[in-house]
Enzyme design. Structure first.
Site, PDB file in Angstrom:
ATOM      1  CD  GLU A 111      -6.498   2.300   2.781  1.00 30.84           C
ATOM      2  OE1 GLU A 111      -7.121   3.180   2.194  1.00 30.84           O
ATOM      3  OE2 GLU A 111      -5.260   2.350   2.971  1.00 30.84           O
TER       4      GLU A 111
ATOM      5  CG  ASN B  99      -1.892   1.120   1.281  1.00 32.17           C
ATOM      6  OD1 ASN B  99      -1.785   2.087   0.533  1.00 32.17           O
ATOM      7  ND2 ASN B  99      -2.854   1.025   2.188  1.00 32.17           N
TER       8      ASN B  99
ATOM      9  NE  ARG C  46      -5.082   3.437  -1.009  1.00 29.52           N
ATOM     10  CZ  ARG C  46      -4.459   4.595  -0.805  1.00 29.52           C
ATOM     11  NH1 ARG C  46      -3.150   4.616  -0.560  1.00 29.52           N
ATOM     12  NH2 ARG C  46      -5.118   5.732  -0.829  1.00 29.52           N
TER      13      ARG C  46
ATOM     14  NE  ARG D 163      -5.752  15.394   0.441  1.00 27.92           N
ATOM     15  CZ  ARG D 163      -6.050  14.103   0.356  1.00 27.92           C
ATOM     16  NH1 ARG D 163      -6.922  13.673  -0.526  1.00 27.92           N
ATOM     17  NH2 ARG D 163      -5.485  13.239   1.184  1.00 27.92           N
TER      18      ARG D 163
ATOM     19  CG  HIS E 158     -10.657   7.701   1.463  1.00 27.08           C
ATOM     20  ND1 HIS E 158     -11.115   8.956   1.772  1.00 27.08           N
ATOM     21  CD2 HIS E 158      -9.315   7.749   1.569  1.00 27.08           C
ATOM     22  CE1 HIS E 158     -10.081   9.746   2.050  1.00 27.08           C
ATOM     23  NE2 HIS E 158      -8.970   9.018   1.943  1.00 27.08           N
TER      24      HIS E 158
END
Length: 358
Positions: free
Chosen positions: A337, A9, A65, A217, A153
């Site tokens: 994840e 990942n 990922r 962000r 996500h």
């Protein structure tokens, strides 16, 4: 017994990896940041390879990922030369995240050339969005170029959705009727509205800039403000830096993008930190309301990610502010994840997997 999935990942400046067996257990996992003076290949060779060496003979599949699959990749996909070439073409959609993933693919091929490699996409879970949710109100010539909302996500939102469905079933309820909001709140943040296991709305868009206030962000912003910045002479690189690295909690507080630091500063009366918390909470409640409207009501709000899992003050604030929803359950589901990637890869391959979730 060779039944370990190696999950890699890679972020823009971080590396996480895990070994996951067919029951969902993880005999090894680790992660580290990648310094500015380090190459990704150096870290993979000098750190990851030695960590994996004791387990190498047990690994039978490698999963990666990949942040952006575009409109082409909507499910876990085994990597071959054609897929890799297409992923290279998609780099402009995720210029910070897809290139490291491709480097990870190349490294894993050198590390174990005989093993199948699979990619799981952060956009894939959102491929079920209806056109009403993914289409931007722009002329058709631009929509035909692929300018649409993708959502991100998705791997963790799917983990949350599957875990929530299992919990709902265990309580004697029908998962097909579950109205769930998955709230992935961390340095990056997004919501997903999930009805009967399918994502029907989400807050991120064409890029991971849309939606909630995040660590650095901006989240939602008036496009006219961006036009004004262009008129003032800001170029593409300056605007990207402003919106991705200098905005969000960091821009509002003038201190940091770390929620823990902002909570501490706010408790001491720092006005910027207080403003950051207020705007973060306001935008979160606003978009939770929009997800609830898309679902027609909420049965479960599941919090995940660093902030979602650990910010107890936020839990209390949400419980108080969302009382108007009526009866709903708020739960915390730790992000996973790597485990979800392993499960997805094995489901879509012919290798054994466990039905266990979460």
């Amino acid at each position: 017994m060779t039944d370990l999935t190696l999950v890699i990942n890679l972020g823009s400046s971080s590396l996480k990896a895990a070994l996951v067996d067919s029951t969902g257990a993880s005999p090894w996992h680790g992660g580290r940041s990648i310094a500015a003076d380090e190459s990704l290949e150096q870290v993979l060779d000098a750190w990851l390879a030695p960590e994996l060496e004791p387990f190498k003979q047990q690994v039978d599949l490698i999963g990666h990922r990949v942040v952006h699959g575009g409109e082409r990749f909507t499910a876990p996909t085994q990597i071959d030369a054609e897929v890799e070439a297409t992923l290279t073409e998609l780099i402009p959609l995720a210029p910070l995240h897809n290139p490291p993933a491709l480097k990870g693919l190349a490294w894993a091929r050198r590390w174990a050339p005989q093993l199948p490699q699979w990619a799981c996409f952060d956009t894939a879970f959102h491929s079920s969005l209806p056109a009403a949710a993914y289409a931007y109100a722009i002329p058709g010539e631009f929509r035909r170029k692929g300018f649409r909302r993708f959502g991100f996500h998705g791997i963790n939102h799917q983990h949350v959705a599957e875990t929530s469905a299992e919990q709902w079933r265990a309580q004697g309820n029908d998962p097909a009727q579950l109205r769930l909001i998955s709230a992935h709140l961390g340095a990056g943040a997004s919501l997903a509205a999930v009805k009967g296991g399918r994502c029907i709305d989400t807050t991120m868009g064409f890029t991971p800039l849309e939606g909630l206030v995040m660590a650095t962000r901006s989240g939602n912003i008036d496009p006219g403000l961006l036009l004004e910045l262009m008129r003032e002479g800001y170029n593409e690189d300056q605007m990207a830096m402003l919106l991705q690295k200098e905005s969000g909690l960091k821009g509002l507080s003038g201190l940091s993008g770390d929620m823990r630091e902002i909570r501490e500063a706010a408790s001491q009366g720092h006005n910027g930190a207080i403003l950051a918390l207020d705007v973060f909470r306001h935008r979160l409640l606003q978009l939770l309301g929009s997800m609830a409207a898309s679902l027609g009501g909420v049965d479960v709000l599941a919090l995940t990610g660093g902030i979602g899992e650990h910010d107890k003050q936020l839990h209390a604030e949400l419980n108080a502010a969302l009382s108007w929803w009526g009866a709903f359950r708020m739960v915390v589901i730790p992000a996973d994840e790597e485990g979800m990637i392993a499960r997805l890869c094995r489901r879509h391959s012919d290798l054994p997997t466990s039905a266990a979730v979460g």
